[in-house]
Design a protein around this motif. Sequence first.
Motif: not given
Length: 339
Positions: A1-28
């Motif tokens: 159960m703990a491993s799933g929680q950690i992976l979820t937290e990591l994934s959530r952090a990435v999605r938050h930091t890199w929100a609008g990823l398609n826009e990041k793809i367009l930069e430069r």
Amino acid sequence: MASGQILTELSRAVRHTWAGLNEKILERSYAFSNTLIRRARVFNEGNEIRFALWKERQPTTTYGSYDQLPRVQREQVVEGTVKWKHYAVAIQIDGPSLRANLDVGIGNLLDMDSLRGLPTNKQLTLFGLVDRQMARAVEDLKFSIGADVYGIGTGQDGDRIEGLGTVIDTTASYAGLAVGDVGTDDVTGNNRWSAQVDTNSGTNRTIGLETIANMGADIRRGNESAEDIMVYMRNDVFATLQVLLQGQQRFESAALADIGFDNIVWDNMTFVRDEMAPANTMFFINHNHMYAAIRNSANFEFLGFEKEDDSVVGHVIVDINLVCDDRHRQGKITDITTV
């Protein structure tokens, strides 16, 4: 159960930091792929991308008293189909890097109940590792798509984008249709499904503005309210164009300049540098009839992290392909001698 929680937290952090990823793809990113994605049309369903092509005009006649009005005798529209292409890039936190930077192994990390179990400085180090991986992944994805949009879809079992190498051709089939399958232009008599190609059979030659202007004229319809003509080329071809245009009246697209693209506007065409373009070639694209298709549910989507051996791996995916619904309005000049 703990491993799933950690992976979820990591994934959530990435999605938050890199929100609008398609826009990041367009930069430069590279000019042609950037333009295609900015003009992308989103498709939601289907195993293939399907689009309609006008094959010929509806029957229209004059008539007098007691004459029969015209009838549609056959189908005026045909359907083009191209396959979805699936791109993925990996983001990986490997055990050796984790141990070197945090003195924590993959197993120990995943056994924690929460990332808050790490000291603050180690949390920041971990997120820094992930951000660097994501930044590298975005660059690599931009590179692959930026190169493949000029290709013919070969390699990796034909799973790459079927790009300008196929579309802008006078003999190759595209979208399930051969060159002669869509009829002829009712003004010029040329095949509607054959691109405009000015070639010197592999021998580089000096071109003038007349050659460029003629190609621009060939790909215009003239009856569309705002034709979006862009011309893509490598740096040395762009430098050659600058020499040709010395003394000519020319302008610049402020919108393109604002997002980092050197450009010249001349004869109602916008000329742009793109280092991914093949050598000694100018590609004349009528964007009224060319765009990227992207599936809504795989629009540069981050799938989240999973444990894999001595690492944690995540992926960014996109379902994409180039679509051209009028090859007749696309062109290229090849075999250009550069300065």
